[in-house]
Design an enzyme around this catalytic site. Structure first.
Site, PDB file in Angstrom:
ATOM      1  N   MET A   1      18.144   4.945  10.963  1.00 48.36           N
ATOM      2  CA  MET A   1      17.686   3.611  10.297  1.00 48.36           C
ATOM      3  C   MET A   1      17.177   2.791  11.561  1.00 48.36           C
ATOM      4  O   MET A   1      17.564   1.679  11.716  1.00 48.36           O
ATOM      5  CB  MET A   1      18.765   2.780   9.500  1.00 48.36           C
TER       6      MET A   1
ATOM      7  N   HIS B   1      17.724  -0.125  16.328  1.00 50.15           N
ATOM      8  CA  HIS B   1      18.092   0.023  14.751  1.00 50.15           C
ATOM      9  C   HIS B   1      17.698  -1.117  13.935  1.00 50.15           C
ATOM     10  O   HIS B   1      17.413  -2.413  14.441  1.00 50.15           O
ATOM     11  CB  HIS B   1      19.673  -0.194  14.946  1.00 50.15           C
ATOM     12  N   HIS B   2      17.379  -0.985  12.726  1.00 45.57           N
ATOM     13  CA  HIS B   2      16.945  -1.814  11.931  1.00 45.57           C
ATOM     14  C   HIS B   2      17.724  -3.042  11.508  1.00 45.57           C
ATOM     15  O   HIS B   2      17.469  -3.766  11.007  1.00 45.57           O
ATOM     16  CB  HIS B   2      16.493  -1.142  10.408  1.00 45.57           C
ATOM     17  N   ALA B   3      19.177  -2.643  11.811  1.00 47.74           N
ATOM     18  CA  ALA B   3      19.887  -3.743  11.711  1.00 47.74           C
ATOM     19  C   ALA B   3      19.476  -4.779  12.627  1.00 47.74           C
ATOM     20  O   ALA B   3      20.117  -5.777  12.584  1.00 47.74           O
ATOM     21  CB  ALA B   3      21.474  -3.209  11.672  1.00 47.74           C
TER      22      ALA B   3
ATOM     23  N   ARG C   1      17.058 -10.284  13.494  1.00 51.75           N
ATOM     24  CA  ARG C   1      17.919 -10.574  12.236  1.00 51.75           C
ATOM     25  C   ARG C   1      18.997 -11.751  12.557  1.00 51.75           C
ATOM     26  O   ARG C   1      19.170 -12.411  11.489  1.00 51.75           O
ATOM     27  CB  ARG C   1      18.708  -9.178  11.869  1.00 51.75           C
TER      28      ARG C   1
END
Lengths: 520, 520
Positions: free
Chosen positions: A74, A191-193, A234
């Site tokens: 991801m 990372h997409h997080a 985020r």
């Protein structure tokens, strides 16, 4: 929050440590979330339990972390190509690598890694890496001979296939030499997080300058006292939640919590919000080879075309630049599937993230990232004539956008959730052979800078996005514009999407075909 | 056991899959442990739950898997250098890579990966990878300019730093081009749970030939109907347990089980067996910078010296080749520590694995690998004169071996356990600052082939081992002989052992000093 990210170890042996090449280490400064500076993260070691910074992971990020497995890494990626400045020496790439590596301070985003906290029933938390090793994250790589773009894309494919281990901060950057045309490549992986694809690209852009003579510019992971506004992590998104009305916030949080862990509740929301089918949402896409389970092998292909050519087509056919991009994808995918004898009779449907207007975006941005909605676009892959396909795409896109602007905030949030968290939602649709996929592939088009940019004198000549194929959605096409060129980045599962690189020549053929059809 | 490792997927789309470069895939055949051949592992996908092969992991291997963490990857490595054959074309390295990649059949050892079985309370099992992707494991890499040995060692250091993810079979091989002298490098990495360092080296050697004209030779991971006898995997070791007397077996199993999970029982065994201190076991080594907690950053340095020079020193001083190797290490480590102002007053102690005689080896081999005992050698690092150090090492080694031959089988097993499973034992000794380390570093000397070997016409010109630094034991020196040269491979934690590469020039100085002292 006051906390120390890393602390000096007072042993004399530690002050002698050097770099791999034997030269002394510059002192690395780490800034903790409290804003204090702490020296020695690079040479010290964290020994005191009370010293580490731990923060909970928001539900969306947790969703991306938990959805990840060997077959579905991801992380988003970016490939940048730089032209060496005039008079660059033989060791230019090495020097560029060293500049990228020898940052004085690392931004907090690039210091945290996820951990399952055993004490609190396996809750996921962010922990700051107190043994942070910049040489693990910033690497100097080279291409095998003959050093064509093909070798570069092969290396990027391989690097993009490997998962980021949770035990370290979730990013990597490779400064790549060996292109026979002398350009320098940079592949980054985040990372997409931590960030979404758009933010990852903007993060890089935020350290570039339009001034070719400017020097002393920081690496994207360096800490800057005033981070560029365009970069939304985020973490930022989380913070910005406090700026939206409390009711919208609750709804948004509800959606993300559901997306992360409560599928049935989310399905109820989707059903409620979207049962009155607008053309914006199609749950009736045909089955294709793209809509299967995928493996962890990645294939990346990229190329760019002059925007002028695409704009001319749009102007002559009364469509938008974005319509032309979609029509290119439509024609290329059609030819590709025909060659494999796998073109469905009904048109393929693409999920296309679109920007929202002010009213919509205020709410959607609470969802955790960019203010985007999603439109389902019928690609007209059943039509033989390129001009017909362009018209079909134009009409479907227009209908979709109108449908979107007629939607309620909750509906938009649900739509956004599809765009933001497809990996989490996919199993809900049981796309793997049981019901038909809601769409066949994701095509995004993200505008980038319009003028030439530089990093310490090196001209950025191309920038290409690498995205995330997921189960049931084996091909992702992301486009990004830069300095008069439209770059296409195609990321797919190498086993599910065979010969992915053929799509590049199909795209090229399609530009010519569209030009001919539009009479330009 | 009858089982299918991988099965064909009958969908027509699957037969069209190609390689990253677009050429068709050769059919890959996988041989399952039952001995049956199964086609299509590369292009098919495992879908049937009942299709996978699962086998329990023996306690020693499980110990290595469980002891592993970010700071202590548990893989052994090897660096091989090949000289291209006469008339090799420009694409020789790529062709060599393709030969290594395009194997017809993969040996079972290279197909299994560990998994925690949730159904049986987290028990560790081996599972065969039914989506095996050779391109993940065999890679084509290149060195940055100027392509010196230094760049090669830097790449190996970096590759050796990264843990092998459990989700795939536990090995990697990199075919490396870009050395400016035209040689081809190969770095391989295999988890210690699969093979120990010696076996990993022999595994490679087993596919080599003394015939420069031989072609069609397999890759080390290719399946061969009659595997070379020299290669002993942990799986083989397990099987061979049935060949030793039942009493010895029980003892051996007891030791490994204890080493893997029952520290207090092992401490009792060690206390019982070794309380009567022979000079073979010293629990009183001085503290050094090597005996600290380590990080996950690795530094690898390697070089070789003509055996003739070392033998001449041994002959003139009435010592063995191995004594000279030990004295070289002693002098080099002494200079290195003096430069850091960190040389202890009492001599450093090295743990040296030694071969056992027939009577001993029958029992020790049951422990799970090679028939080795361990001798604790006082290195004489407190002595100024190189000749004195050589004499001290010679005496200590002789005493140690005599002590070893006077030991009971149980004592030898306990000694072997120290050598085989230092990572597991280390915490028992509480070496991290609480009690003194039992020894300061590990020095092994593994004999290799005496004549020139080739792989499909490419001459093997050098082979260097990469080993495993562990907490409390930050430096490992492994030597291996090949074709008249003695190669030293130094693997250390980059942060705990600063400027590790300096040891190479110290080793070189020491050869000269020993020659002078011995009058050769």
């Amino acid at each position: 929050m006051r906390a120390v990210v890393a602390c000096h170890r007072a042993s004399p042996a530690w002050t002698r440590l050097g770099r791999a090449d034997g030269r002394p280490l510059p002192e690395l400064v780490v800034r903790s979330p409290c804003g204090h500076r702490h020296a020695g993260a690079r040479i010290g070691r964290h020994t005191n339990e009370g010293c580490s910074v731990i923060s909970p992971i928001d539900p969306t990020s947790a969703g991306f972390l938990l959805a990840e497995n060997r077959n579905m890494p991801m992380h988003v990626g970016g490939l940048q190509l730089f032209k060496k400045p005039e008079g660059a020496g033989r060791n230019y790439t090495r020097e560029m690598y060293e500049q990228m590596r020898d940052v004085e301070e690392i931004a907090p985003l690039f210091l945290k890694h996820p951990r399952r906290k055993l004490k609190t029933a396996g809750q996921l938390v962010w922990e700051y890496d107190d043994e942070f090793d910049i040489e693990h994250h910033v690497r100097h790589s080279a291409l095998p001979k003959p050093g064509r773009v093909r070798e570069l894309l092969e290396l990027c494919s391989r690097l993009h296939s490997t998962r980021l281990a949770w035990e370290r901060p979730l990013w990597e950057a490779h400064i790549i030499e060996g292109l026979r045309d002398g350009r320098v490549g940079m592949y980054t992986k985040t990372h997409h997080a931590l960030v979404d694809g758009v933010s990852a690209m903007r993060l890089l852009q935020s350290v570039l300058s339009t001034d070719p003579d400017k020097r002393g510019m920081p690496a994207p992971w360096g800490y800057r006292s005033a981070p560029a506004k365009a970069v939304r992590t985020r973490e930022d998104a989380e913070k910005s939640l406090s700026e939206v009305p409390i009711q919208a916030l609750r709804t948004a949080m509800g959606i993300t919590a559901e997306a992360a862990g409560m599928p049935s509740a989310l399905i109820r929301t989707l059903n409620k919000g979207l049962r009155n089918e607008t053309s914006a949402l199609s749950l009736y896409a045909p089955r294709t080879i793209f809509n299967q389970s995928i493996t962890g092998s990645r294939r990346f292909a990229a190329q760019d075309w002059p925007m002028e050519r695409l704009r001319a087509i749009g102007k002559a056919s009364d469509t938008t630049l974005n319509d032309v991009v979609m029509a290119m994808c439509s024609g290329a995918v059609r030819t590709y599937l025909m060659e494999l004898d796998a073109l469905p009779e009904t048109p393929l449907v693409a999920m296309v993230p679109v920007g929202l207007n002010a009213k919509q975006s205020q709410i959607a941005s609470a969802e955790g990232g960019n203010a985007v909605g999603a439109v389902m676009v019928k690609l007209g892959t059943d039509l033989h004539d390129p001009a017909d396909r362009l018209r079909a795409v134009h009409r479907s896109m227009k209908d979709g956008k109108e449908g979107l602007s007629a939607m309620t905030p909750v509906q938009i949030l649900a739509m956004s959730a599809i765009g933001q968290a497809p990996a989490i939602l996919t199993p809900l649709f049981r796309m793997q052979g049981i019901v038909r996929p809601p769409y066949n592939l994701i095509i995004s088009n993200v505008p980038g800078p319009k003028t030439t940019h530089y990093w310490n004198g090196a001209e950025l000549v191309g920038t290409y996005p690498l995205s995330i194929p997921i189960n049931g959605m084996a091909l992702n096409i992301t486009c990004t514009s830069y300095n008069g060129k439209m770059a296409f980045g195609l990321t797919g599962c190498r086993r599910t999407v065979p010969h992915l690189q053929r799509l590049l020549s199909h795209l090229d053929d399609e530009v010519t075909a569209l030009e001919k059809a539009a009479g330009v």
